[in-house]
Enzyme design. Sequence first.
Site, mmCIF file in Angstrom:
data_model
loop_
_atom_site.group_PDB
_atom_site.id
_atom_site.type_symbol
_atom_site.label_atom_id
_atom_site.label_comp_id
_atom_site.label_asym_id
_atom_site.label_seq_id
_atom_site.Cartn_x
_atom_site.Cartn_y
_atom_site.Cartn_z
ATOM 1 N N LYS A 199 0.835 -1.199 0.000
ATOM 2 C CA LYS A 199 0.000 0.000 0.000
ATOM 3 C C LYS A 199 0.871 1.251 0.000
ATOM 4 O O LYS A 199 0.661 2.166 -0.798
ATOM 5 C CB LYS A 199 -0.882 0.007 1.258
ATOM 6 C CG LYS A 199 -1.553 1.346 1.524
ATOM 7 C CD LYS A 199 -2.450 1.300 2.729
ATOM 8 C CE LYS A 199 -1.777 1.602 4.047
ATOM 9 N NZ LYS A 199 -1.367 3.014 4.214
ATOM 10 N N ASN A 200 1.880 1.262 0.866
ATOM 11 C CA ASN A 200 2.658 2.488 1.042
ATOM 12 C C ASN A 200 3.608 2.773 -0.120
ATOM 13 O O ASN A 200 4.191 3.859 -0.186
ATOM 14 C CB ASN A 200 3.447 2.436 2.358
ATOM 15 C CG ASN A 200 2.537 2.629 3.557
ATOM 16 O OD1 ASN A 200 1.350 2.902 3.397
ATOM 17 N ND2 ASN A 200 3.087 2.486 4.754
ATOM 18 N N ARG B 100 0.173 14.619 13.653
ATOM 19 C CA ARG B 100 1.097 14.203 12.581
ATOM 20 C C ARG B 100 1.232 15.391 11.651
ATOM 21 O O ARG B 100 0.509 15.522 10.678
ATOM 22 C CB ARG B 100 0.535 12.991 11.827
ATOM 23 C CG ARG B 100 0.682 11.698 12.586
ATOM 24 C CD ARG B 100 0.035 10.565 11.824
ATOM 25 N NE ARG B 100 0.833 10.102 10.704
ATOM 26 C CZ ARG B 100 0.400 9.197 9.824
ATOM 27 N NH1 ARG B 100 -0.804 8.684 9.928
ATOM 28 N NH2 ARG B 100 1.177 8.808 8.828
HETATM 29 C C1 UD1 Z 1 4.573 6.812 6.602
HETATM 30 C C2 UD1 Z 1 3.674 5.605 6.440
HETATM 31 C C3 UD1 Z 1 3.175 5.124 7.810
HETATM 32 C C4 UD1 Z 1 4.348 4.901 8.748
HETATM 33 C C5 UD1 Z 1 5.251 6.136 8.808
HETATM 34 C C6 UD1 Z 1 6.512 5.922 9.617
HETATM 35 C C7 UD1 Z 1 2.636 5.912 4.276
HETATM 36 C C8 UD1 Z 1 1.397 6.237 3.501
HETATM 37 N N1 UD1 Z 1 2.539 5.967 5.611
HETATM 38 O O1 UD1 Z 1 3.781 7.866 7.151
HETATM 39 O O2 UD1 Z 1 2.454 3.912 7.610
HETATM 40 O O3 UD1 Z 1 3.855 4.625 10.036
HETATM 41 O O4 UD1 Z 1 5.664 6.495 7.476
HETATM 42 O O5 UD1 Z 1 7.246 4.881 9.105
HETATM 43 O O6 UD1 Z 1 3.670 5.577 3.711
HETATM 44 N N2 UD1 Z 1 6.924 14.609 10.826
HETATM 45 C C9 UD1 Z 1 7.005 15.951 11.161
HETATM 46 N N3 UD1 Z 1 6.689 16.877 10.194
HETATM 47 C C10 UD1 Z 1 6.334 16.521 8.936
HETATM 48 C C11 UD1 Z 1 6.265 15.150 8.609
HETATM 49 C C12 UD1 Z 1 6.573 14.212 9.582
HETATM 50 O O7 UD1 Z 1 7.315 16.316 12.276
HETATM 51 O O8 UD1 Z 1 6.063 17.409 8.121
HETATM 52 C C13 UD1 Z 1 7.243 13.599 11.853
HETATM 53 C C14 UD1 Z 1 6.045 12.703 12.204
HETATM 54 O O9 UD1 Z 1 5.212 13.310 13.167
HETATM 55 C C15 UD1 Z 1 6.735 11.473 12.706
HETATM 56 C C16 UD1 Z 1 7.997 11.386 11.844
HETATM 57 O O10 UD1 Z 1 8.168 12.683 11.285
HETATM 58 O O11 UD1 Z 1 7.118 11.618 14.053
HETATM 59 C C17 UD1 Z 1 7.941 10.388 10.722
HETATM 60 O O12 UD1 Z 1 6.738 10.536 9.997
HETATM 61 P P1 UD1 Z 1 6.650 10.250 8.431
HETATM 62 O O13 UD1 Z 1 7.815 9.413 8.026
HETATM 63 O O14 UD1 Z 1 6.433 11.522 7.716
HETATM 64 O O15 UD1 Z 1 5.318 9.380 8.301
HETATM 65 P P2 UD1 Z 1 4.313 9.367 7.102
HETATM 66 O O16 UD1 Z 1 5.018 9.585 5.812
HETATM 67 O O17 UD1 Z 1 3.125 10.225 7.418
#
Ligand code: UD1
Length: 437
Positions: free
Chosen positions: A22-23, A123
């Site tokens: 999915k991801n 998030r």
């Molecule tokens: C993706 C996955 C999710 C997985 C996550 C972590 C998809 C669709 N989803 O989510 O299943 O649990 O990676 O492996 O692929 N953060 C910030 N600011 C931002 C963006 C992120 O502070 O602008 C922080 C988040 O709060 C979190 C960390 O960065 O603590 C990692 O998040 P991120 O890797 O961005 O997760 P997703 O891409 O949303």
Amino acid sequence: MDKLVVHGGSPLDGPLTVGGSKNTALPLMAATLLAEGTSRITNVPDLRDVRTFSNVIRVAGPAVTFDAGTHTLTLDAATVNHPVAPYELVKKMRASFYMLGALMGRCGEAKVSLPGGCAWGPRPVDLHIKGMEAFGAEIELEEGYVQASAPGGRLDGGSFRLEPSSVGATINLLLGAVRARGGSRIENAAREPDVVRFGEALRDMGAQIDGLGTDTIEIQGVDRLEPTSFRNTPDRIELGTYMLMAATAAEPGRPVEIREGTHEHLGQDFKDCFAETGVDVEYTPETVTVTRPEHLRPVSIETAPYPGFPTDLQAQWTVLLALADGTATVTDTIYDDRFKHVPELQRLGIDISVEGNTATVEGGNPIKGAQVMSTDLRAGVSLVMAGMIADGTTHVLRVYHLDRGYEDLEGKLRRAGIDIHREEYEEFEEPARETVS
Ligand code: UD1
């Protein structure tokens, strides 16, 4: 609404087959917007999130068709004439925010709704926005929408450091940078296999990208990308979930074969921790075979970005610990508040307490069936897992969370020996009380 009804105690016998990721499918879909023409993606899972994102893409102009029988998605992005991702769709799935990068890359402008809340606490998407600004976008936030535009219709490119490293922001910035006028650099970039496969697909389309799989990605913008056909990778989280199910719900000593997963994508940390529990595990390029031991050892884990232990497998690990001989902890360093499954697992008799971002599980308590509610995708599957090893019947309510990320979970488990089926039910809501003043 639908629920899953699991009668615990019938052993998992296998084999289980892993579907497409999915991801990875979602960013691959976003990538196709960058080329004027028809792209095809195979091995796409038939999931609610894929259908939601297809609708998000259709709003912008492209035609999307999905053949669930062959798991093939065809996207005709000849026309992208409405660079908008509306709240009604983005609120259903955060990954819709990939439209920011895809539309900036294709059109040089985008109006994308902010995703809003999430069941695991805040998030933010601040890094996606600041990174896009660093690449030359002018951004305003208006009425819950990100309004972005690139002067002259094209991003310049630039340099941005992600802190913390983020899968989603790395993907969005790559989408924006590959058609920029100049070069770009993403520091502390995500190294997850999903990002690597997505970057390879962009390269197949003609993008110039170096450093995939490392923490520094460099991109040289190109004028044009070509439509192409690519195959999606297997879902590593589905693979890890089945490995944990085999370790807990199979008969001890009887191997369960899991097919079509790519074990290298699990990351070394998960594989090391898994082996430490005492399971016997054999990896070949096509299969993973897991044999449950008589006794599982309690092994504490801490989530981390790839190749660390995936946060998307911590809820399932918690259920494994419930069967282990002793006490161990699950610490989530990525999402502090990702423990909504804990009160539900407690309802099944599992002995867990949470303090800060750490859950402590005392293994060995009897697990008994009950009604429980899934609150998100991975929490939901951990409840199904617990139901498989519980005494009696477990009703997992709100299955729509599971339908976002596991294709035909109950069919796959039933064919592997689990007594599970889907039923419709009605959720009664308290009628609103009249206020007496
Ligand atoms: C993706 C996955 C999710 C997985 C996550 C972590 C998809 C669709 N989803 O989510 O299943 O649990 O990676 O492996 O692929 N953060 C910030 N600011 C931002 C963006 C992120 O502070 O602008 C922080 C988040 O709060 C979190 C960390 O960065 O603590 C990692 O998040 P991120 O890797 O961005 O997760 P997703 O891409 O949303």
